[in-house]
Design a protein around this motif. Structure first.
Motif, mmCIF file in Angstrom:
data_model
loop_
_atom_site.group_PDB
_atom_site.id
_atom_site.type_symbol
_atom_site.label_atom_id
_atom_site.label_comp_id
_atom_site.label_asym_id
_atom_site.label_seq_id
_atom_site.Cartn_x
_atom_site.Cartn_y
_atom_site.Cartn_z
ATOM 1 N N ARG A 32 -7.846 0.153 12.160
ATOM 2 C CA ARG A 32 -7.935 0.545 10.750
ATOM 3 C C ARG A 32 -8.319 -0.678 9.927
ATOM 4 O O ARG A 32 -7.795 -1.764 10.123
ATOM 5 C CB ARG A 32 -6.593 1.091 10.267
ATOM 6 C CG ARG A 32 -6.645 1.640 8.852
ATOM 7 C CD ARG A 32 -5.312 2.220 8.428
ATOM 8 N NE ARG A 32 -4.861 3.302 9.264
ATOM 9 C CZ ARG A 32 -5.255 4.565 9.174
ATOM 10 N NH1 ARG A 32 -6.148 4.899 8.271
ATOM 11 N NH2 ARG A 32 -4.779 5.493 9.956
ATOM 12 N N GLU A 33 -9.265 -0.479 9.015
ATOM 13 C CA GLU A 33 -9.662 -1.567 8.131
ATOM 14 C C GLU A 33 -8.544 -1.831 7.120
ATOM 15 O O GLU A 33 -7.952 -0.893 6.600
ATOM 16 C CB GLU A 33 -10.952 -1.221 7.396
ATOM 17 C CG GLU A 33 -12.154 -1.126 8.307
ATOM 18 C CD GLU A 33 -13.420 -0.879 7.535
ATOM 19 O OE1 GLU A 33 -13.916 -1.826 6.914
ATOM 20 O OE2 GLU A 33 -13.893 0.265 7.566
ATOM 21 N N PRO A 34 -8.246 -3.098 6.839
ATOM 22 C CA PRO A 34 -7.168 -3.409 5.884
ATOM 23 C C PRO A 34 -7.464 -2.837 4.493
ATOM 24 O O PRO A 34 -8.591 -2.918 4.012
ATOM 25 C CB PRO A 34 -7.153 -4.933 5.837
ATOM 26 C CG PRO A 34 -7.824 -5.376 7.087
ATOM 27 C CD PRO A 34 -8.811 -4.305 7.425
ATOM 28 N N ARG A 35 -6.459 -2.245 3.895
ATOM 29 C CA ARG A 35 -6.515 -1.673 2.547
ATOM 30 C C ARG A 35 -7.584 -0.589 2.390
ATOM 31 O O ARG A 35 -8.111 -0.369 1.309
ATOM 32 C CB ARG A 35 -6.715 -2.779 1.500
ATOM 33 C CG ARG A 35 -5.546 -3.750 1.451
ATOM 34 C CD ARG A 35 -5.793 -4.885 0.496
ATOM 35 N NE ARG A 35 -6.885 -5.749 0.878
ATOM 36 C CZ ARG A 35 -6.844 -6.692 1.810
ATOM 37 N NH1 ARG A 35 -5.729 -6.882 2.479
ATOM 38 N NH2 ARG A 35 -7.887 -7.450 2.081
ATOM 39 N N LYS A 36 -7.940 0.068 3.489
ATOM 40 C CA LYS A 36 -8.895 1.172 3.457
ATOM 41 C C LYS A 36 -8.399 2.272 4.379
ATOM 42 O O LYS A 36 -7.708 2.006 5.359
ATOM 43 C CB LYS A 36 -10.275 0.720 3.937
ATOM 44 C CG LYS A 36 -10.984 -0.231 3.010
ATOM 45 C CD LYS A 36 -12.360 -0.534 3.546
ATOM 46 C CE LYS A 36 -13.090 -1.507 2.668
ATOM 47 N NZ LYS A 36 -14.401 -1.850 3.225
ATOM 48 N N PRO A 37 -8.757 3.523 4.092
ATOM 49 C CA PRO A 37 -8.322 4.607 4.975
ATOM 50 C C PRO A 37 -9.215 4.770 6.211
ATOM 51 O O PRO A 37 -8.906 5.555 7.093
ATOM 52 C CB PRO A 37 -8.420 5.843 4.076
ATOM 53 C CG PRO A 37 -9.485 5.499 3.093
ATOM 54 C CD PRO A 37 -9.376 4.004 2.867
#
Length: 179
Positions: A32-37
């Motif tokens: 999962r990309e940080p601070r993204k869904p």
């Protein structure tokens, strides 16, 4: 695989970011990309270790050196993506997984050749090919060596007059001292 179950979605019990495909013996990895869904799909691999290496490359690129890794001792030898784009991260992860798979295959092939030659009483089979560039990650080694050549030389240390009287210059004859 012991330890994987339907309750945990096929996730591997040891490795982060790794799960087994349903009705298959393949392993997939994503992060999962940080601070993204959104997630970055890292690929499908034949072993959970290859998927875990791919996850480690992506985790280092996205989350930095303080993140939890599957193989923390190998962090310095993993390839670094050219940029933070998902495509570059996927390419670096696939490269690391392929290098791990090639190294594992070379070791298995060498062990099989040694076992068969000891049984037959002949020499070790030299027909096997081992791609050392993949095993030792030569492109990154050469890049690190080039970066090391850009370092400035060490500072010249200053010695007192007592050590200069007997001709002793500190005992460390650096390369930079020679003409």
């Amino acid at each position: 695989m012991p330890g994987t179950s339907k309750e945990n979605g096929g996730r591997h019990p040891l490795y982060r970011g790794v799960r087994q495909r349903r009705n298959s013996d393949k392993w997939v990895s994503e992060i999962r990309e940080p601070r993204k869904p959104t997630r970055i799909w890292l690929g499908t691999f034949s072993t959970p270790e290859m998927a875990a290496i791919a996850y480690d490359v992506a985790a280092l690129a996205l989350k930095g050196t303080q993140t939890e890794l599957n193989f923390p001792n190998s962090a310095s030898s993993l390839p670094v993506p050219a940029s933070m784009s998902p495509g570059d991260i996927q390419a670096a992860a696939a490269s690391a997984a392929a290098a791990f798979g090639a190294a594992r295959d070379a070791i298995v092939r060498t062990n099989n050749n040694n076992a068969s030659s000891s049984v037959e009483g002949s020499n070790v089979n030299t027909n096997g090919y081992m791609d050392e560039d993949l095993i030792f990650d030569m492109p990154n080694v050469l890049m690190n060596m080039a970066e090391g050549m850009l370092l400035s030389p060490p500072r010249q240390s200053i010695f007192d007059a007592a050590s200069d009287a007997d001709g002793y210059t500190g005992g460390d004859d650096y390369l930079w001292n020679f003409p």
